[in-house]
Design a protein around this motif. Structure first.
Motif, PDB file in Angstrom:
ATOM      1  N   GLN A 145      37.721  -1.528  -3.718  1.00 33.67           N
ATOM      2  CA  GLN A 145      36.478  -2.028  -3.134  1.00 33.67           C
ATOM      3  C   GLN A 145      36.517  -1.760  -1.630  1.00 33.67           C
ATOM      4  OE1 GLN A 145      33.881  -5.957  -3.704  1.00 33.67           O
ATOM      5  NE2 GLN A 145      36.001  -6.410  -3.342  1.00 33.67           N
ATOM      6  N   VAL A 146      35.408  -1.279  -1.085  1.00 34.42           N
ATOM      7  CA  VAL A 146      35.328  -1.012   0.346  1.00 34.42           C
ATOM      8  C   VAL A 146      34.287  -1.937   0.963  1.00 34.42           C
ATOM      9  CG1 VAL A 146      34.776   0.715   2.105  1.00 34.42           C
ATOM     10  CG2 VAL A 146      36.052   1.384   0.071  1.00 34.42           C
ATOM     11  N   PHE A 147      34.681  -2.598   2.029  1.00 33.15           N
ATOM     12  CA  PHE A 147      33.803  -3.465   2.813  1.00 33.15           C
ATOM     13  C   PHE A 147      33.361  -2.638   4.011  1.00 33.15           C
ATOM     14  CE2 PHE A 147      37.000  -5.873   0.557  1.00 33.15           C
ATOM     15  CZ  PHE A 147      36.245  -6.825  -0.103  1.00 33.15           C
ATOM     16  N   ALA A 148      32.075  -2.312   4.094  1.00 37.73           N
ATOM     17  CA  ALA A 148      31.575  -1.343   5.070  1.00 37.73           C
ATOM     18  C   ALA A 148      30.873  -2.016   6.249  1.00 37.73           C
ATOM     19  CB  ALA A 148      30.628  -0.367   4.393  1.00 37.73           C
ATOM     20  N   ALA A 149      31.399  -1.792   7.451  1.00 35.40           N
ATOM     21  CA  ALA A 149      30.827  -2.337   8.684  1.00 35.40           C
ATOM     22  C   ALA A 149      30.052  -1.245   9.404  1.00 35.40           C
ATOM     23  CB  ALA A 149      31.936  -2.864   9.586  1.00 35.40           C
ATOM     24  N   SER A 150      28.825  -1.568   9.793  1.00 37.64           N
ATOM     25  CA  SER A 150      27.980  -0.561  10.445  1.00 37.64           C
ATOM     26  C   SER A 150      27.617  -0.976  11.865  1.00 37.64           C
ATOM     27  CB  SER A 150      26.697  -0.356   9.636  1.00 37.64           C
ATOM     28  OG  SER A 150      25.852  -1.473   9.785  1.00 37.64           O
ATOM     29  N   PRO A 151      27.265   0.008  12.704  1.00 38.16           N
ATOM     30  CA  PRO A 151      26.835  -0.298  14.073  1.00 38.16           C
ATOM     31  C   PRO A 151      25.565  -1.145  14.120  1.00 38.16           C
ATOM     32  CG  PRO A 151      27.354   2.032  13.873  1.00 38.16           C
ATOM     33  CD  PRO A 151      27.364   1.448  12.482  1.00 38.16           C
ATOM     34  N   TRP A 208      25.897  -5.136  10.403  1.00 34.98           N
ATOM     35  CA  TRP A 208      26.003  -5.674   9.049  1.00 34.98           C
ATOM     36  C   TRP A 208      27.232  -5.124   8.356  1.00 34.98           C
ATOM     37  CZ3 TRP A 208      23.009  -9.658   8.060  1.00 34.98           C
ATOM     38  CH2 TRP A 208      21.838  -9.803   8.795  1.00 34.98           C
ATOM     39  N   LEU A 209      27.876  -5.991   7.589  1.00 38.02           N
ATOM     40  CA  LEU A 209      28.976  -5.591   6.740  1.00 38.02           C
ATOM     41  C   LEU A 209      28.505  -5.799   5.302  1.00 38.02           C
ATOM     42  CD1 LEU A 209      32.673  -5.921   7.071  1.00 38.02           C
ATOM     43  CD2 LEU A 209      31.701  -7.016   5.072  1.00 38.02           C
ATOM     44  N   THR A 210      28.661  -4.768   4.472  1.00 36.01           N
ATOM     45  CA  THR A 210      28.220  -4.861   3.086  1.00 36.01           C
ATOM     46  C   THR A 210      29.403  -4.707   2.145  1.00 36.01           C
ATOM     47  OG1 THR A 210      27.712  -2.505   3.025  1.00 36.01           O
ATOM     48  CG2 THR A 210      25.900  -3.971   3.550  1.00 36.01           C
ATOM     49  N   TYR A 211      29.329  -5.448   1.053  1.00 35.61           N
ATOM     50  CA  TYR A 211      30.279  -5.301  -0.042  1.00 35.61           C
ATOM     51  C   TYR A 211      29.543  -5.683  -1.312  1.00 35.61           C
ATOM     52  CZ  TYR A 211      31.195 -10.274   1.074  1.00 35.61           C
ATOM     53  OH  TYR A 211      31.086 -11.603   1.361  1.00 35.61           O
ATOM     54  N   VAL A 220      26.475  -9.324   5.125  1.00 37.62           N
ATOM     55  CA  VAL A 220      26.676 -10.385   6.105  1.00 37.62           C
ATOM     56  C   VAL A 220      26.664  -9.803   7.513  1.00 37.62           C
ATOM     57  CG1 VAL A 220      27.953 -11.897   4.531  1.00 37.62           C
ATOM     58  CG2 VAL A 220      29.206 -10.286   5.970  1.00 37.62           C
ATOM     59  N   ARG A 221      26.293 -10.639   8.457  1.00 32.75           N
ATOM     60  CA  ARG A 221      26.262 -10.214   9.850  1.00 32.75           C
ATOM     61  C   ARG A 221      27.687  -9.960  10.342  1.00 32.75           C
ATOM     62  NH1 ARG A 221      23.527 -13.423  14.938  1.00 32.75           N
ATOM     63  NH2 ARG A 221      23.712 -11.683  16.381  1.00 32.75           N
ATOM     64  N   CYS A 222      27.825  -8.961  11.219  1.00 32.61           N
ATOM     65  CA  CYS A 222      29.121  -8.668  11.826  1.00 32.61           C
ATOM     66  C   CYS A 222      28.906  -8.095  13.223  1.00 32.61           C
ATOM     67  CB  CYS A 222      29.932  -7.690  10.980  1.00 32.61           C
ATOM     68  SG  CYS A 222      29.378  -5.967  11.021  1.00 32.61           S
ATOM     69  N   SER A 223      29.981  -7.976  13.942  1.00 28.92           N
ATOM     70  CA  SER A 223      29.959  -7.224  15.202  1.00 28.92           C
ATOM     71  C   SER A 223      31.109  -6.236  15.155  1.00 28.92           C
ATOM     72  CB  SER A 223      30.062  -8.158  16.415  1.00 28.92           C
ATOM     73  OG  SER A 223      31.235  -8.926  16.372  1.00 28.92           O
ATOM     74  N   ILE A 224      30.927  -5.127  15.848  1.00 36.23           N
ATOM     75  CA  ILE A 224      31.971  -4.104  15.931  1.00 36.23           C
ATOM     76  C   ILE A 224      32.276  -3.857  17.399  1.00 36.23           C
ATOM     77  CG2 ILE A 224      31.335  -3.074  13.712  1.00 36.23           C
ATOM     78  CD1 ILE A 224      30.115  -0.720  15.410  1.00 36.23           C
ATOM     79  N   GLY A 225      33.020  -2.818  17.681  1.00 39.10           N
ATOM     80  CA  GLY A 225      33.472  -2.524  19.034  1.00 39.10           C
ATOM     81  C   GLY A 225      32.355  -2.298  20.036  1.00 39.10           C
ATOM     82  N   LYS A 226      32.587  -2.777  21.253  1.00 39.71           N
ATOM     83  CA  LYS A 226      31.606  -2.613  22.337  1.00 39.71           C
ATOM     84  C   LYS A 226      31.385  -1.146  22.671  1.00 39.71           C
ATOM     85  CE  LYS A 226      35.106  -3.290  25.902  1.00 39.71           C
ATOM     86  NZ  LYS A 226      35.638  -4.228  26.885  1.00 39.71           N
ATOM     87  N   GLY A 227      32.328  -0.281  22.289  1.00 33.60           N
ATOM     88  CA  GLY A 227      32.197   1.158  22.490  1.00 33.60           C
ATOM     89  C   GLY A 227      31.560   1.862  21.304  1.00 33.60           C
ATOM     90  N   GLY A 228      30.999   1.090  20.357  1.00 33.08           N
ATOM     91  CA  GLY A 228      30.394   1.674  19.169  1.00 33.08           C
ATOM     92  C   GLY A 228      31.463   2.200  18.225  1.00 33.08           C
ATOM     93  N   THR A 229      31.129   3.245  17.504  1.00 31.55           N
ATOM     94  CA  THR A 229      32.100   3.874  16.607  1.00 31.55           C
ATOM     95  C   THR A 229      32.394   5.278  17.120  1.00 31.55           C
ATOM     96  OG1 THR A 229      30.343   4.687  15.156  1.00 31.55           O
ATOM     97  CG2 THR A 229      31.364   2.583  14.559  1.00 31.55           C
ATOM     98  N   ARG A 263      36.209 -15.733   5.118  1.00 30.66           N
ATOM     99  CA  ARG A 263      36.962 -16.409   4.064  1.00 30.66           C
ATOM    100  C   ARG A 263      36.377 -16.097   2.682  1.00 30.66           C
ATOM    101  NH1 ARG A 263      40.692 -20.325   5.182  1.00 30.66           N
ATOM    102  NH2 ARG A 263      41.103 -20.713   7.385  1.00 30.66           N
ATOM    103  N   ALA A 264      35.048 -16.018   2.584  1.00 34.88           N
ATOM    104  CA  ALA A 264      34.413 -15.677   1.301  1.00 34.88           C
ATOM    105  C   ALA A 264      34.772 -14.256   0.882  1.00 34.88           C
ATOM    106  CB  ALA A 264      32.899 -15.851   1.408  1.00 34.88           C
ATOM    107  N   LEU A 265      34.774 -13.330   1.825  1.00 30.53           N
ATOM    108  CA  LEU A 265      35.139 -11.947   1.535  1.00 30.53           C
ATOM    109  C   LEU A 265      36.581 -11.871   1.046  1.00 30.53           C
ATOM    110  CD1 LEU A 265      34.412  -8.867   3.692  1.00 30.53           C
ATOM    111  CD2 LEU A 265      36.744  -9.403   3.071  1.00 30.53           C
ATOM    112  N   LEU A 266      37.475 -12.618   1.683  1.00 30.02           N
ATOM    113  CA  LEU A 266      38.889 -12.559   1.310  1.00 30.02           C
ATOM    114  C   LEU A 266      39.126 -13.077  -0.102  1.00 30.02           C
ATOM    115  CD1 LEU A 266      40.567 -13.495   4.692  1.00 30.02           C
ATOM    116  CD2 LEU A 266      40.558 -11.273   3.530  1.00 30.02           C
ATOM    117  N   LYS A 267      38.282 -13.985  -0.577  1.00 31.57           N
ATOM    118  CA  LYS A 267      38.406 -14.454  -1.963  1.00 31.57           C
ATOM    119  C   LYS A 267      38.162 -13.310  -2.948  1.00 31.57           C
ATOM    120  CE  LYS A 267      37.023 -19.269  -1.362  1.00 31.57           C
ATOM    121  NZ  LYS A 267      36.025 -20.292  -1.720  1.00 31.57           N
ATOM    122  N   LEU A 268      37.335 -12.343  -2.557  1.00 31.62           N
ATOM    123  CA  LEU A 268      36.993 -11.207  -3.420  1.00 31.62           C
ATOM    124  C   LEU A 268      37.934 -10.022  -3.257  1.00 31.62           C
ATOM    125  CD1 LEU A 268      33.148 -11.203  -2.764  1.00 31.62           C
ATOM    126  CD2 LEU A 268      34.351 -12.216  -4.716  1.00 31.62           C
TER     127      LEU A 268
END
Length: 168
Positions: A2-8, A11-14, A19-28, A152-157
């Protein structure tokens, strides 16, 4: 796997969950262009290695992964020329090393990702984690951050063999 995908887009999708997320201040940026201190999240798929957590701030995350309590002297070396670069260390440490015991709650739960760890290449980026987000979801130094409840919810999966991806 299973891949948990974080986008600029923040949002992180699985599966069907988003779910809402944040990534690096320098983008990807492409992993081969990632450099220590650039604030970018490395594009690619990074295996989940293990979990660290503050046991004084909450229960052990429910997960199929090894989980280790963070101690007040725990750190992670970010000194590119140090032999322990991109590895856990104990403070006080003679080279630059991030403190994992933080008062701001961002490291209440840390998911260690397998970026630049097999083998470790100096200056190609250290301490790429999935961890707790700030209340305003401000950008990270290159990690992905989620609300602690979502993390924590993601880690359960999550199961051994699963990974986190930074996508463009």
């Amino acid at each position: 796997m299973q891949v948990f995908a974080a986008s600029p887009s923040g949002w992180l999708t699985y599966g069907q969950t988003k779910v809402r997320c944040s990534i690096g201040k320098g983008g990807t940026k492409p992993a081969q262009d990632k450099r220590e201190g650039d604030g970018a999240s490395p594009l690619g798929v990074w295996p989940i290695r293990r979990i660290l957590w503050r046991d004084d701030r909450g229960p052990k995350p429910e997960s199929g992964f090894e989980a280790t309590p963070i101690q007040c002297q725990d750190g992670w070396c970010d000194a590119s020329i140090d032999p322990c670069y991109n590895q856990p260390v104990t403070h006080p440490y003679p080279a630059s090393a991030e403190h994992l015991w933080r008062e701001d709650g961002l490291y209440n739960v840390i998911v260690v990702l397998g970026h630049n760890d097999d083998p470790v290449v100096p200056a190609m980026g250290s301490a790429i984690f999935m961890h707790c987000a700030s209340e305003d979801y401000r950008p990270t130094e290159g990690c992905v951050a989620l609300a602690e409840e979502d993390l924590r919810a993601l880690l359960k999966l999550a199961k051994p063999g699963d990974a986190v991806a930074f996508i463009a």
